[in-house]
Design a protein around this motif. Structure first.
Motif, mmCIF file in Angstrom:
data_model
loop_
_atom_site.group_PDB
_atom_site.id
_atom_site.type_symbol
_atom_site.label_atom_id
_atom_site.label_comp_id
_atom_site.label_asym_id
_atom_site.label_seq_id
_atom_site.Cartn_x
_atom_site.Cartn_y
_atom_site.Cartn_z
ATOM 1 N N ARG A 121 5.340 -5.682 10.060
ATOM 2 C CA ARG A 121 4.883 -6.916 9.956
ATOM 3 C C ARG A 121 3.287 -7.010 10.005
ATOM 4 N NH1 ARG A 121 5.619 -8.867 15.912
ATOM 5 N NH2 ARG A 121 7.630 -7.400 15.770
ATOM 6 N N ALA A 122 2.974 -8.175 9.434
ATOM 7 C CA ALA A 122 1.256 -8.577 9.272
ATOM 8 C C ALA A 122 0.771 -8.446 10.780
ATOM 9 C CB ALA A 122 1.214 -9.673 8.376
ATOM 10 N N ASP A 178 -4.537 3.521 0.692
ATOM 11 C CA ASP A 178 -4.089 3.305 -0.603
ATOM 12 C C ASP A 178 -3.003 2.160 -0.587
ATOM 13 O OD1 ASP A 178 -5.482 5.353 -1.726
ATOM 14 O OD2 ASP A 178 -4.204 6.886 -1.399
ATOM 15 N N GLU A 179 -2.179 2.119 0.420
ATOM 16 C CA GLU A 179 -1.126 1.126 0.333
ATOM 17 C C GLU A 179 -1.399 -0.109 1.322
ATOM 18 O OE1 GLU A 179 2.919 2.674 0.950
ATOM 19 O OE2 GLU A 179 2.344 4.731 -0.133
ATOM 20 N N GLY A 180 -2.551 -0.051 2.117
ATOM 21 C CA GLY A 180 -2.780 -1.101 3.126
ATOM 22 C C GLY A 180 -1.865 -1.190 4.062
#
Length: 59
Positions: free
Chosen positions: A12-13, A45-47
């Protein structure tokens, strides 16, 4: 998992307030299940913020 494998339980964010709260919490509830936070990893790299959690046995 008890056998040492890792299982993704949620994605989730997160809000900045939730991330800041991680400095002060030891336990997280996801999907009605309680987990102890063990460690975290920020994958730039992928946040992605990844948390290593251990299920808590509520008997």
């Amino acid at each position: 998992m008890s056998d040492g494998n890792i299982e993704q339980i949620d994605q989730r964010a997160w809000s900045p307030a939730m991330i800041t709260a991680l400095e002060h919490v030891n336990y997280i509830v996801v999907g009605g299940r309680e987990f102890e936070t063990v460690e975290g990893r920020l994958n730039v790299d992928e946040g992605i913020l990844e948390l290593l959690l251990v299920p808590v046995r509520n008997e």
